[in-house]
Design a protein around this motif. Structure first.
Motif, PDB file in Angstrom:
ATOM      1  N   CYS A 127       5.574   3.416  -5.100  1.00 51.22           N
ATOM      2  CA  CYS A 127       5.888   2.930  -3.757  1.00 51.22           C
ATOM      3  C   CYS A 127       4.839   1.934  -3.269  1.00 51.22           C
ATOM      4  CB  CYS A 127       6.000   4.091  -2.777  1.00 51.22           C
ATOM      5  SG  CYS A 127       7.512   5.036  -2.982  1.00 51.22           S
ATOM      6  N   SER A 141      10.847   1.889  -7.220  1.00 48.48           N
ATOM      7  CA  SER A 141      11.141   3.057  -6.388  1.00 48.48           C
ATOM      8  C   SER A 141      12.591   2.988  -5.921  1.00 48.48           C
ATOM      9  CB  SER A 141      10.209   3.078  -5.178  1.00 48.48           C
ATOM     10  OG  SER A 141      10.438   1.950  -4.370  1.00 48.48           O
ATOM     11  N   ARG A 170      11.366   6.905  -1.880  1.00 43.77           N
ATOM     12  CA  ARG A 170      10.694   6.551  -0.633  1.00 43.77           C
ATOM     13  C   ARG A 170      10.833   7.631   0.432  1.00 43.77           C
ATOM     14  NH1 ARG A 170      12.294   1.492  -2.597  1.00 43.77           N
ATOM     15  NH2 ARG A 170      14.382   1.688  -1.752  1.00 43.77           N
ATOM     16  N   GLY A 194       7.793   9.525   1.521  1.00 44.47           N
ATOM     17  CA  GLY A 194       6.737   8.830   2.238  1.00 44.47           C
ATOM     18  C   GLY A 194       6.001   9.655   3.279  1.00 44.47           C
TER      19      GLY A 194
END
Lengths: 114, 114
Positions: A32, A82, A87, A90
């Motif tokens: 990421c 990614s 994601r 995150g």
DNA sequence: CGGTATCCTGCTGGATACTG
DNA sequence: CAGTATCCAGCAGGATACCG
């Protein structure tokens, strides 16, 4: 124990299961953050061997956590990207980085006292 | 790789190390949610055996993650309480619960399609 | 109730060397 | 460069039984 607490424990355990092991989160984080090549990723994660990285990447590809592309234009170039799914971790990663940082601060202060 | 990215990976790996294993986060969550007795905690966490709970609690007591008290008024009562340190994992746990919940939703929708 | 003791298994993951 | 292959140790953690 209320009903929604049970749900929360299960959600927590699910997440722990998905992220199991030492490496998945660091790899997700690395990709990421813009690392796309095998070597790049490996160098960005202290301690990981090519064996473990290879294993995890395969696993993560199967689970749609990363996208692997062989880009042959002039020569063969392999790229990891990614996915949305990737994601979606995150916020967890951010919080864990926060915790780790303030934990280091904490340790440092304790040492200074002593 | 910039300098602060290295810091972040390390922070992340520290946190993973501290929270290693299947049980620490569920136990922290349980105690922070108001479970204080051994049996209560055990019953609030699906799948945990008394052996594992006992081991982890000892470990966590040593690392100042929980406080154990023997409260002998009439009879002996043993109580586990959260510490500040324990509560500092709150944000991580919240995010992991969020992720787990929406992951379940996701799976459910996929099944409905099929 | 709040744990221990014992035994055992499998998986995680490290080391190292090698390959197309 | 992007991996595989092989080999192996350690330990997380499950099952079960028992204790003060």
């Amino acid at each position: 124990m209320q009903r929604n607490q049970k749900e929360e424990v299960q959600a927590l355990q699910d997440t722990i299961y998905v992220l199991g092991g030492k490496w998945k989160l660091p790899i997700i984080n690395s990709i990421c953050n813009g690392n796309h090549r095998f070597k790049e990723i490996q160098q960005s994660i202290p301690g990981i061997t090519s064996r473990m990285l290879s294993k995890e990447l395969k696993d993560m590809e199967m689970n749609n956590l990363v996208k692997r592309t062989e880009d042959r234009d002039a020569e063969i170039v392999i790229i990891y990207e990614s996915t949305d799914y990737c994601r979606s971790f995150g916020p967890i990663i951010s919080e864990m980085i926060n915790w780790g940082k303030s934990h280091r601060e904490h340790i440092k202060k304790q040492k200074e006292k002593a």
